[in-house]
Write a protein that holds these residues in place. Structure first.
Motif, PDB file in Angstrom:
ATOM      1  N   UNK A   1       0.834  -1.201   0.000  1.00 22.54           N
ATOM      2  CA  UNK A   1       0.000   0.000   0.000  1.00 22.54           C
ATOM      3  C   UNK A   1       0.871   1.254   0.000  1.00 22.54           C
ATOM      4  N   UNK A   2       1.887   1.272   0.845  1.00 20.80           N
ATOM      5  CA  UNK A   2       2.794   2.421   0.903  1.00 20.80           C
ATOM      6  C   UNK A   2       3.475   2.621  -0.439  1.00 20.80           C
ATOM      7  N   UNK A   3       3.960   1.559  -1.044  1.00 22.15           N
ATOM      8  CA  UNK A   3       4.638   1.644  -2.342  1.00 22.15           C
ATOM      9  C   UNK A   3       3.697   2.170  -3.422  1.00 22.15           C
ATOM     10  N   UNK A   4       2.483   1.638  -3.470  1.00 21.93           N
ATOM     11  CA  UNK A   4       1.508   2.081  -4.475  1.00 21.93           C
ATOM     12  C   UNK A   4       1.135   3.544  -4.243  1.00 21.93           C
ATOM     13  N   UNK A   5       0.964   3.920  -2.992  1.00 19.15           N
ATOM     14  CA  UNK A   5       0.635   5.309  -2.658  1.00 19.15           C
ATOM     15  C   UNK A   5       1.759   6.243  -3.105  1.00 19.15           C
ATOM     16  N   UNK A   6       2.984   5.878  -2.795  1.00 22.37           N
ATOM     17  CA  UNK A   6       4.128   6.722  -3.177  1.00 22.37           C
ATOM     18  C   UNK A   6       4.199   6.904  -4.695  1.00 22.37           C
ATOM     19  N   UNK A   7       3.884   5.845  -5.429  1.00 22.67           N
ATOM     20  CA  UNK A   7       3.942   5.895  -6.893  1.00 22.67           C
ATOM     21  C   UNK A   7       2.790   6.691  -7.511  1.00 22.67           C
ATOM     22  N   UNK A   8       1.602   6.633  -6.893  1.00 22.47           N
ATOM     23  CA  UNK A   8       0.412   7.083  -7.602  1.00 22.47           C
ATOM     24  C   UNK A   8      -0.332   8.268  -6.993  1.00 22.47           C
ATOM     25  N   UNK A   9      -0.180   8.515  -5.711  1.00 19.66           N
ATOM     26  CA  UNK A   9      -0.994   9.545  -5.061  1.00 19.66           C
ATOM     27  C   UNK A   9      -0.498  10.944  -5.386  1.00 19.66           C
ATOM     28  N   UNK A  10      -1.417  11.893  -5.463  1.00 22.39           N
ATOM     29  CA  UNK A  10      -1.003  13.277  -5.683  1.00 22.39           C
ATOM     30  C   UNK A  10      -0.201  13.816  -4.496  1.00 22.39           C
ATOM     31  N   UNK A  11       0.515  14.888  -4.740  1.00 21.23           N
ATOM     32  CA  UNK A  11       1.400  15.453  -3.713  1.00 21.23           C
ATOM     33  C   UNK A  11       0.664  15.934  -2.462  1.00 21.23           C
ATOM     34  N   UNK A  12      -0.600  16.292  -2.596  1.00 21.51           N
ATOM     35  CA  UNK A  12      -1.338  16.790  -1.433  1.00 21.51           C
ATOM     36  C   UNK A  12      -2.080  15.685  -0.678  1.00 21.51           C
ATOM     37  N   UNK A  13      -1.938  14.445  -1.115  1.00 21.23           N
ATOM     38  CA  UNK A  13      -2.607  13.321  -0.457  1.00 21.23           C
ATOM     39  C   UNK A  13      -1.863  12.929   0.820  1.00 21.23           C
ATOM     40  N   UNK A  14      -2.605  12.365   1.748  1.00 24.98           N
ATOM     41  CA  UNK A  14      -2.030  11.852   2.995  1.00 24.98           C
ATOM     42  C   UNK A  14      -2.494  10.416   3.158  1.00 24.98           C
ATOM     43  N   UNK A  15      -1.585   9.544   3.544  1.00 30.28           N
ATOM     44  CA  UNK A  15      -1.903   8.150   3.835  1.00 30.28           C
ATOM     45  C   UNK A  15      -1.718   7.936   5.326  1.00 30.28           C
ATOM     46  N   UNK A  16      -2.774   7.486   5.992  1.00 29.77           N
ATOM     47  CA  UNK A  16      -2.694   7.137   7.401  1.00 29.77           C
ATOM     48  C   UNK A  16      -2.765   5.622   7.520  1.00 29.77           C
ATOM     49  N   UNK A  17      -1.731   5.046   8.103  1.00 35.69           N
ATOM     50  CA  UNK A  17      -1.741   3.618   8.438  1.00 35.69           C
ATOM     51  C   UNK A  17      -1.831   3.566   9.950  1.00 35.69           C
ATOM     52  N   UNK A  18      -2.938   3.022  10.435  1.00 36.85           N
ATOM     53  CA  UNK A  18      -3.186   3.052  11.872  1.00 36.85           C
ATOM     54  C   UNK A  18      -3.560   1.671  12.387  1.00 36.85           C
ATOM     55  N   UNK A  19      -3.195   1.438  13.622  1.00 34.63           N
ATOM     56  CA  UNK A  19      -3.535   0.200  14.299  1.00 34.63           C
ATOM     57  C   UNK A  19      -2.285  -0.491  14.790  1.00 34.63           C
ATOM     58  N   UNK A  20      -2.454  -1.298  15.826  1.00 31.04           N
ATOM     59  CA  UNK A  20      -1.285  -1.996  16.374  1.00 31.04           C
ATOM     60  C   UNK A  20      -0.733  -3.010  15.382  1.00 31.04           C
ATOM     61  N   UNK A  21       0.559  -3.193  15.435  1.00 36.91           N
ATOM     62  CA  UNK A  21       1.230  -4.167  14.570  1.00 36.91           C
ATOM     63  C   UNK A  21       1.928  -5.168  15.490  1.00 36.91           C
ATOM     64  N   UNK A  22       1.393  -6.381  15.535  1.00 39.98           N
ATOM     65  CA  UNK A  22       1.931  -7.403  16.437  1.00 39.98           C
ATOM     66  C   UNK A  22       3.276  -7.945  15.963  1.00 39.98           C
ATOM     67  N   UNK A  23       3.559  -7.810  14.684  1.00 42.12           N
ATOM     68  CA  UNK A  23       4.782  -8.342  14.091  1.00 42.12           C
ATOM     69  C   UNK A  23       5.819  -7.219  13.972  1.00 42.12           C
ATOM     70  N   UNK A  24       6.860  -7.272  14.800  1.00 43.06           N
ATOM     71  CA  UNK A  24       7.869  -6.207  14.810  1.00 43.06           C
ATOM     72  C   UNK A  24       8.612  -6.093  13.487  1.00 43.06           C
ATOM     73  N   UNK A  25       8.835  -7.201  12.813  1.00 37.91           N
ATOM     74  CA  UNK A  25       9.541  -7.130  11.525  1.00 37.91           C
ATOM     75  C   UNK A  25       8.652  -6.467  10.474  1.00 37.91           C
ATOM     76  N   UNK A  26       7.351  -6.717  10.525  1.00 38.90           N
ATOM     77  CA  UNK A  26       6.424  -6.055   9.599  1.00 38.90           C
ATOM     78  C   UNK A  26       6.371  -4.560   9.902  1.00 38.90           C
ATOM     79  N   UNK A  27       6.325  -4.204  11.171  1.00 36.00           N
ATOM     80  CA  UNK A  27       6.324  -2.785  11.540  1.00 36.00           C
ATOM     81  C   UNK A  27       7.583  -2.093  11.010  1.00 36.00           C
ATOM     82  N   UNK A  28       8.736  -2.733  11.172  1.00 32.32           N
ATOM     83  CA  UNK A  28       9.992  -2.163  10.668  1.00 32.32           C
ATOM     84  C   UNK A  28       9.954  -2.028   9.144  1.00 32.32           C
TER      85      UNK A  28
END
Length: 159
Positions: A6-33
């Motif tokens: 999602x982050x990669x697609x957002x970086x590639x495609x979203x307009x400069x004024x867009x904001x992406x919020x990723x929210x919620x706990x992440x139980x997997x520390x490697x995924x969070x990193x």
């Protein structure tokens, strides 16, 4: 939900004024990193690795132009259901459960399965061409009041 994709697609495609919020706990520390590394250097990407209060969740959905729900498979599309309930248009894969929940609501559905990033990026580009706040109804009360009311209803239902 493939947050790095999602982050990669957002970086590639979203307009400069867009904001992406990723929210919620992440139980997997490697995924969070991995998510932190993917978002690094892009001030448009906001990370909140914590459980949002009911009020904050409702406020985020009411403020959002789109809710991105990039499931790789679907068992219980709770994020889609919440997004639709609060009038937030959805970007998600075209799985039968998602299609059923978004019927009659603004949504951009892309083919599920396979290589997701380019399909999600195309959906994000398409969303950027649609007028802001499509599908959102006029609100007579503030978002904060609506969030509090909804949270109170959830708490009452639990008791």
């Amino acid at each position: 939900k493939q947050p790095s994709t999602t982050v990669s697609a957002f970086r590639d495609a979203a307009p400069r004024d867009a904001i992406l919020l990723i929210a919620g706990p992440c139980a997997d520390q490697s995924l969070e990193a991995e998510i932190i590394r993917a978002a690094e250097g892009d001030p448009r990407i906001r990370l909140r690795f914590e459980r949002l209060s009911d009020e904050d969740l409702v406020e985020a959905l009411c403020a959002a132009d789109w809710s991105i729900c990039p499931y790789s498979r679907i068992e219980n599309p709770g994020a889609v259901n919440l997004s639709v309930a609060y009038g937030c248009p959805v970007i998600a894969p075209d799985f039968p459960a998602v299609r059923a929940l978004t019927a009659g609501s603004p949504a951009i559905l892309y083919p599920g399965g396979g290589e997701t990033r380019p399909l999600l990026a195309a959906a994000i580009r398409k969303a950027a061409t649609v007028s802001k706040r499509v599908g959102h109804h006029e609100r007579q009360i503030s978002r904060r009041e609506q969030a509090r009311s909804t949270a109170d209803q959830y708490r009452a239902a639990r008791n």
